[in-house]
Write a protein that holds these residues in place. Structure first.
Motif, PDB file in Angstrom:
ATOM      1  N   VAL A 173       0.815  -1.211   0.000  1.00 33.22           N
ATOM      2  CA  VAL A 173       0.000   0.000   0.000  1.00 33.22           C
ATOM      3  C   VAL A 173       0.853   1.267   0.000  1.00 33.22           C
ATOM      4  CG1 VAL A 173      -1.942  -1.142   1.103  1.00 33.22           C
ATOM      5  CG2 VAL A 173      -0.165  -0.089   2.518  1.00 33.22           C
ATOM      6  N   GLU A 174       2.150   1.134   0.298  1.00 31.80           N
ATOM      7  CA  GLU A 174       3.000   2.328   0.351  1.00 31.80           C
ATOM      8  C   GLU A 174       3.271   2.907  -1.040  1.00 31.80           C
ATOM      9  OE1 GLU A 174       4.306  -0.466   3.695  1.00 31.80           O
ATOM     10  OE2 GLU A 174       3.705  -0.603   1.586  1.00 31.80           O
ATOM     11  N   LEU A 175       3.081   2.096  -2.082  1.00 38.74           N
ATOM     12  CA  LEU A 175       3.396   2.524  -3.449  1.00 38.74           C
ATOM     13  C   LEU A 175       2.143   2.514  -4.308  1.00 38.74           C
ATOM     14  CD1 LEU A 175       6.675   0.472  -4.082  1.00 38.74           C
ATOM     15  CD2 LEU A 175       6.459   2.791  -3.180  1.00 38.74           C
ATOM     16  N   ASP A 176       1.989   3.561  -5.123  1.00 45.90           N
ATOM     17  CA  ASP A 176       0.880   3.536  -6.074  1.00 45.90           C
ATOM     18  C   ASP A 176       1.288   2.723  -7.306  1.00 45.90           C
ATOM     19  OD1 ASP A 176       2.444   5.160  -7.762  1.00 45.90           O
ATOM     20  OD2 ASP A 176       1.493   7.005  -7.050  1.00 45.90           O
ATOM     21  N   ARG A 177       0.403   2.599  -8.274  1.00 46.72           N
ATOM     22  CA  ARG A 177       0.658   1.741  -9.422  1.00 46.72           C
ATOM     23  C   ARG A 177       1.799   2.250 -10.294  1.00 46.72           C
ATOM     24  NH1 ARG A 177      -3.673   0.533  -7.168  1.00 46.72           N
ATOM     25  NH2 ARG A 177      -4.899  -1.352  -7.555  1.00 46.72           N
ATOM     26  N   THR A 178       1.917   3.547 -10.414  1.00 44.49           N
ATOM     27  CA  THR A 178       3.039   4.098 -11.185  1.00 44.49           C
ATOM     28  C   THR A 178       4.367   3.762 -10.517  1.00 44.49           C
ATOM     29  OG1 THR A 178       1.653   5.920 -11.987  1.00 44.49           O
ATOM     30  CG2 THR A 178       4.046   6.205 -12.147  1.00 44.49           C
ATOM     31  N   GLN A 179       4.423   3.902  -9.188  1.00 44.09           N
ATOM     32  CA  GLN A 179       5.658   3.584  -8.470  1.00 44.09           C
ATOM     33  C   GLN A 179       5.995   2.100  -8.551  1.00 44.09           C
ATOM     34  OE1 GLN A 179       4.226   5.404  -4.841  1.00 44.09           O
ATOM     35  NE2 GLN A 179       5.855   6.956  -4.921  1.00 44.09           N
ATOM     36  N   LEU A 180       4.976   1.246  -8.525  1.00 39.23           N
ATOM     37  CA  LEU A 180       5.223  -0.192  -8.673  1.00 39.23           C
ATOM     38  C   LEU A 180       5.804  -0.505 -10.048  1.00 39.23           C
ATOM     39  CD1 LEU A 180       1.973  -1.622  -7.010  1.00 39.23           C
ATOM     40  CD2 LEU A 180       4.309  -1.871  -6.147  1.00 39.23           C
ATOM     41  N   LEU A 181       5.230   0.110 -11.072  1.00 38.17           N
ATOM     42  CA  LEU A 181       5.740  -0.122 -12.427  1.00 38.17           C
ATOM     43  C   LEU A 181       7.158   0.411 -12.574  1.00 38.17           C
ATOM     44  CD1 LEU A 181       5.308  -1.143 -15.244  1.00 38.17           C
ATOM     45  CD2 LEU A 181       4.042   0.942 -15.793  1.00 38.17           C
ATOM     46  N   LEU A 182       7.425   1.549 -11.968  1.00 45.88           N
ATOM     47  CA  LEU A 182       8.781   2.100 -11.997  1.00 45.88           C
ATOM     48  C   LEU A 182       9.760   1.175 -11.275  1.00 45.88           C
ATOM     49  CD1 LEU A 182       8.050   5.882 -11.389  1.00 45.88           C
ATOM     50  CD2 LEU A 182       9.246   4.934 -13.368  1.00 45.88           C
ATOM     51  N   ASP A 234      -6.652  -0.787 -14.043  1.00 46.40           N
ATOM     52  CA  ASP A 234      -5.509  -0.141 -13.393  1.00 46.40           C
ATOM     53  C   ASP A 234      -4.897   0.972 -14.238  1.00 46.40           C
ATOM     54  OD1 ASP A 234      -5.565  -1.649 -11.078  1.00 46.40           O
ATOM     55  OD2 ASP A 234      -4.338  -3.252 -11.943  1.00 46.40           O
ATOM     56  N   LEU A 235      -5.301   1.076 -15.484  1.00 42.64           N
ATOM     57  CA  LEU A 235      -4.634   2.013 -16.386  1.00 42.64           C
ATOM     58  C   LEU A 235      -4.796   3.464 -15.959  1.00 42.64           C
ATOM     59  CD1 LEU A 235      -5.090   0.717 -20.036  1.00 42.64           C
ATOM     60  CD2 LEU A 235      -2.973   1.178 -18.805  1.00 42.64           C
ATOM     61  N   GLU A 236      -5.999   3.839 -15.557  1.00 41.82           N
ATOM     62  CA  GLU A 236      -6.235   5.248 -15.221  1.00 41.82           C
ATOM     63  C   GLU A 236      -5.448   5.687 -13.997  1.00 41.82           C
ATOM     64  OE1 GLU A 236     -10.311   4.898 -12.557  1.00 41.82           O
ATOM     65  OE2 GLU A 236     -10.460   5.288 -14.711  1.00 41.82           O
ATOM     66  N   ARG A 237      -4.921   4.722 -13.242  1.00 37.48           N
ATOM     67  CA  ARG A 237      -4.116   5.061 -12.058  1.00 37.48           C
ATOM     68  C   ARG A 237      -2.623   4.829 -12.289  1.00 37.48           C
ATOM     69  NH1 ARG A 237      -7.224   1.744  -7.443  1.00 37.48           N
ATOM     70  NH2 ARG A 237      -7.513   0.270  -9.166  1.00 37.48           N
ATOM     71  N   THR A 238      -2.232   4.675 -13.553  1.00 38.12           N
ATOM     72  CA  THR A 238      -0.827   4.417 -13.878  1.00 38.12           C
ATOM     73  C   THR A 238      -0.346   5.439 -14.892  1.00 38.12           C
ATOM     74  OG1 THR A 238      -1.274   2.054 -13.605  1.00 38.12           O
ATOM     75  CG2 THR A 238       0.810   2.664 -14.631  1.00 38.12           C
ATOM     76  N   ASP A 239       0.710   6.166 -14.551  1.00 33.97           N
ATOM     77  CA  ASP A 239       1.274   7.195 -15.430  1.00 33.97           C
ATOM     78  C   ASP A 239       2.378   6.576 -16.287  1.00 33.97           C
ATOM     79  OD1 ASP A 239       2.260   9.393 -16.697  1.00 33.97           O
ATOM     80  OD2 ASP A 239       2.785  10.517 -14.884  1.00 33.97           O
TER      81      ASP A 239
END
Length: 457
Positions: free
Chosen positions: A393-402, A430-435
């Motif tokens: 939960v500490e990381l959002d989806r963009t941070q996970l992908l990074l 999940d796309l709308e929450r991933t940059d």
């Protein structure tokens, strides 16, 4: 002999032994006029008319006319042969034409292979038209690289230059169309696209060129399918690709499936493992619901791994009780490819899976060596690990992908032959929450500066 290079596919230039030679405007125009003759002799009176724009001179001015032309011819010869090695006389020859009522002086420019760009251009295109696609694409690309602008720029409005300009312009268009065709035959639509775009820019009213460009763009869209991002990892290195869809639809790739540290597979009543999780889907999608077969393969792979500890039945009444280190990876052979079962979360005795950013990163770092060793150099696909029931939960989806991208990039700096492609499969929800633009920017920067400073997100 000096090495000569005359270029007229754009503003005229002259190089001698690789060094540019400066020509006065009149001498440059004389050079262009002789090139336009395509190896034929040009009489002095014609040179006066075309280069000096002087015509209908009286006979009494003939001597002056010859002197002026000879002066510029001598200047051009010196430019062609600054070392006086004899190249000037070889390249720019004086001849006497006997067809006129009286002998007439004329000058002929004789350039051999490699000395005139438009001659090299023509030879490359002509040979490419009879070649196989790969050879044709190579020769056509080399030919078009010679083009720097409109042919014979200094004489673009002169009648004497129009035949050669028209032929070179038509040949250039043919070369572009054939290069597009060759690259399409080779499956390189991405390389054909910029050629087609330039063709349309230069011929905006050509419906055939516009239709060709539209066709290429459509084929690229079809080829990419659900592909959202493709970026090289390192120089050289594999590609990181982000696609929208289902992990188990990636039939050409090895798969990465996250497990807990107990490698549980039981999905009955969703008490231990959720049937909606990737582990739960693995049993149904690749093992036909045969959980025992999956368990047997997991246990065979875990025999060489030293467990951390074994829970007591009273502490963990359901599920497996043997715990393995996070990062433990078991390669499972399935239908000619591999499923990499990697432990990246801890299953508590309360049957809740938990993981932290540092634990997830360490598990990813341990995964790639196994992929390199057992992956048969196939593309490898994985979901957006950590975004579901692992509860990072500490990381959002963009941070996970990074994190996934940086971990893979860091590994590939030392072992670029790990896999030809890392494919991250993201669910549409999940796309709308991933940059994705942030991931692309990171990868572009990492290629030039050697990656993130500390590798932590």
């Amino acid at each position: 002999m000096a090495r000569i290079r005359v270029s007229v596919l754009g503003p005229a230039t002259l190089e001698v032994d690789g060094v540019p030679v400066r020509l006065t405007p009149l001498t440059k125009r004389l050079l262009v006029r002789l090139v336009a003759a395509e190896g034929e002799p040009v009489p002095v009176r014609v040179l006066r008319r075309d280069v000096w724009a002087v015509d209908d001179e009286r006979h009494s001015q003939a001597h002056r006319r010859r002197n002026e032309v000879q002066k510029r011819v001598l200047e051009l010869r010196r430019a062609l042969d600054p070392g006086q090695s004899g190249t000037g006389a070889r390249v720019l020859r004086t001849e006497q034409l006997m067809a006129a009522p009286v002998p007439e002086t004329a000058y002929r420019l004789v350039l051999g292979p490699g000395e005139l760009d438009c001659a090299d251009f023509t030879a490359l295109v002509d040979s490419a038209l009879l070649a196989a696609p790969a050879s044709a694409a190579d020769r056509l690309a080399a030919a078009l690289a010679l083009v720097r602008g409109r042919p014979l720029t200094e004489a673009s409005d002169d009648a004497f230059a129009l035949p050669l300009i028209r032929r070179l312009t038509a040949l250039q268009e043919t070369a572009r169309r054939q290069l597009i065709r060759s690259r399409v035959e080779l499956g390189r639509h991405d390389l054909a696209l910029p050629v087609a775009e330039r063709l349309v820019r230069e011929r905006p009213d050509d419906p055939e060129a516009a239709a060709l460009l539209d066709s290429l763009r459509e084929r690229l869209r079809e080829r990419h399918g659900r592909e959202l991002l493709r970026q090289p990892v390192g120089v050289p290195g594999p590609d990181l690709v982000v696609v929208r869809g289902d992990l188990f639809d990636q039939h050409d790739a090895n798969l990465v499936v996250g497990f807990t540290d107990t490698f549980d597979t039981a999905t009955e009543r969703d008490l231990v493992i959720s049937r909606e999780s990737v582990q739960g889907q693995l049993v149904e999608r690749l093992f036909g619901g045969d959980r025992r077969s999956l368990d047997d393969r997991l246990q065979a792979g875990l025999k060489s791994v030293r467990p951390l500890r074994t829970e007591r039945p009273q502490d963990k009444p359901r599920g497996r009780r043997v715990r393995y280190p996070l990062g433990t990876t078991v390669p499972l052979p399935v239908d000619g490819r591999r499923v990499f079962a990697v432990a990246y979360s801890r299953l508590g005795n309360d049957l809740v899976a938990r993981s932290a950013p540092d634990e997830l990163r360490a598990s990813l770092d341990a995964l790639w060596p196994a992929v390199a060793r057992y992956g048969l150099f196939k593309p490898v696909a994985l979901p957006l690990i950590g975004s579901g029931l692992a509860r990072v939960v500490e990381l959002d989806r963009t941070q996970l992908l990074l994190m996934i991208a940086e971990s893979f990039a860091a590994h590939c700096r030392h072992e670029p032959a790990t896999a030809p492609e890392l494919r991250v499969v993201i669910r549409p929800a999940d796309l709308e929450r991933t940059d994705l633009s942030a991931v692309g920017a990171f990868l572009r920067t990492a290629r030039h500066v050697g990656g993130a400073a500390d590798g932590r997100w």
